[in-house]
Design an enzyme around this catalytic site. Structure first.
Site, PDB file in Angstrom:
ATOM      1  N   HIS A  52       0.928  -1.189  -0.060  1.00  0.00           N
ATOM      2  CA  HIS A  52      -0.015   0.111   0.111  1.00  0.00           C
ATOM      3  C   HIS A  52       0.867   1.411  -0.096  1.00  0.00           C
ATOM      4  CE1 HIS A  52       0.687  -0.676   4.480  1.00  0.00           C
ATOM      5  NE2 HIS A  52       0.815   0.648   4.379  1.00  0.00           N
TER       6      HIS A  52
HETATM    7  P1  TYD Z   1      -1.632  -2.471   7.627  1.00  0.00           P
HETATM    8  O1  TYD Z   1      -1.095  -1.013   7.969  1.00  0.00           O
HETATM    9  O2  TYD Z   1      -2.665  -2.633   6.513  1.00  0.00           O
HETATM   10  O3  TYD Z   1      -0.629  -3.435   7.749  1.00  0.00           O
HETATM   11  P2  TYD Z   1       0.431  -4.035   6.671  1.00  0.00           P
HETATM   12  O4  TYD Z   1       1.717  -3.865   7.222  1.00  0.00           O
HETATM   13  O5  TYD Z   1       0.283  -5.501   6.658  1.00  0.00           O
HETATM   14  O6  TYD Z   1       0.139  -3.294   5.564  1.00  0.00           O
HETATM   15  O7  TYD Z   1      -2.488  -2.878   9.068  1.00  0.00           O
HETATM   16  C1  TYD Z   1      -3.128  -3.995   9.117  1.00  0.00           C
HETATM   17  C2  TYD Z   1      -4.451  -3.829  10.127  1.00  0.00           C
HETATM   18  O8  TYD Z   1      -3.948  -3.211  11.140  1.00  0.00           O
HETATM   19  C3  TYD Z   1      -5.471  -2.937   9.251  1.00  0.00           C
HETATM   20  O9  TYD Z   1      -6.822  -3.457   9.564  1.00  0.00           O
HETATM   21  C4  TYD Z   1      -5.472  -1.776  10.129  1.00  0.00           C
HETATM   22  C5  TYD Z   1      -4.999  -1.971  11.516  1.00  0.00           C
HETATM   23  N1  TYD Z   1      -3.939  -1.164  11.983  1.00  0.00           N
HETATM   24  C6  TYD Z   1      -4.409  -0.071  13.166  1.00  0.00           C
HETATM   25  O10 TYD Z   1      -5.347  -0.458  13.735  1.00  0.00           O
HETATM   26  N2  TYD Z   1      -3.723   0.702  13.680  1.00  0.00           N
HETATM   27  C7  TYD Z   1      -2.395   0.829  13.121  1.00  0.00           C
HETATM   28  O11 TYD Z   1      -1.589   1.838  13.783  1.00  0.00           O
HETATM   29  C8  TYD Z   1      -1.856   0.036  12.095  1.00  0.00           C
HETATM   30  C9  TYD Z   1      -0.523   0.358  11.485  1.00  0.00           C
HETATM   31  C10 TYD Z   1      -2.797  -0.881  11.415  1.00  0.00           C
END
Ligand code: TYD
Length: 139
Positions: A52
Site C-alpha cells: 500500500h
Molecule cells: P496495515 O497497515 O494494512 O498492515 P500491513 O503492514 O500488513 O500493510 O494494517 C493491518 C491492519 O491493522 C489494518 O486492519 C489496520 C490495522 N492497524 C491499526 O488499527 N492501527 C495501526 O496503527 C496500524 C498500522 C494498523
C-alpha cells in the site's frame, strides 16, 4: 529519480560486553514528530506485508531483529533496501508504495509514524496509486 529513499544511521552506544543501545528522538533524528509507534512480528518467513501507499503519512522503519527487504515504488522507479541491523532506519514519505518481505523467522519491523492511524490516508489498490501518481494528486 524522485523516489524518496532516506537511509538513517541510528545513534548507538555499542558495548560488546554488556550489549548495545540504539535510540532516536522525535524531530531530532528524523524530519518529523512521532505520533504513533507500531510493530509487526510473528510473520512467517517469505511473507509479504504492506502493499500500500500513504497519501501524507511519514514513517521511519527499523528492523531491530531479523531481515526485512523493503521495496519502494514511486510509480516510475523501484528501489529495494535491506533492513538487516538494529541501527539502520529507513524514512518513507507519503506517496510511496511499499512492500515488506520478511526474510527471516522472528523478524520484527518497528515503525514510528508522523500521525495517528487513519484508514483514509491509505491507498491499498495499485491502480488507484497509479492514478494518484498520474494526476499528481496527494492529499
Ligand atoms: P496495515 O497497515 O494494512 O498492515 P500491513 O503492514 O500488513 O500493510 O494494517 C493491518 C491492519 O491493522 C489494518 O486492519 C489496520 C490495522 N492497524 C491499526 O488499527 N492501527 C495501526 O496503527 C496500524 C498500522 C494498523
Amino acid at each position: 529519480m524522485n523516489l524518496e529513499i532516506r537511509l538513517k544511521e541510528i545513534r548507538s552506544i555499542i558495548n560488546s560486553e554488556k550489549g548495545s543501545l540504539a535510540f532516536f528522538e522525535s524531530n531530532v533524528d528524523m524530519p518529523f514528530a512521532i505520533k504513533r509507534i507500531y510493530y509487526i512480528y510473528n510473520v512467517p518467513p517469505e511473507e509479504i506485508r504492506g502493499s500500500h501507499a500513504h497519501k501524507s503519512l511519514n514513517q521511519i522503519l527499523f528492523c531491530p531483529h531479523g531481515e526485512i527487504m523493503i521495496t519502494l515504488k514511486d510509480g516510475n522507479t523501484t528501489e529495494t533496501v535491506l533492513l538487516d541491523r538494529p541501527n539502520l532506519g529507513l524514512i518513507i514519505y507519503g506517496g510511496i508504495w511499499r512492500e515488506l518481505k520478511f526474510l527471516k523467522a522472528d523478524s520484527v519491523l518497528v515503525v514510528a509514524a508522523s500521525d495517528y492511524y487513519d484508514e483514509n490516508d491509505y491507498i491499498r489498490n495499485w491502480d488507484d496509486f497509479m492514478n494518484h501518481v498520474t494526476l499528481g494528486y496527494w492529499k
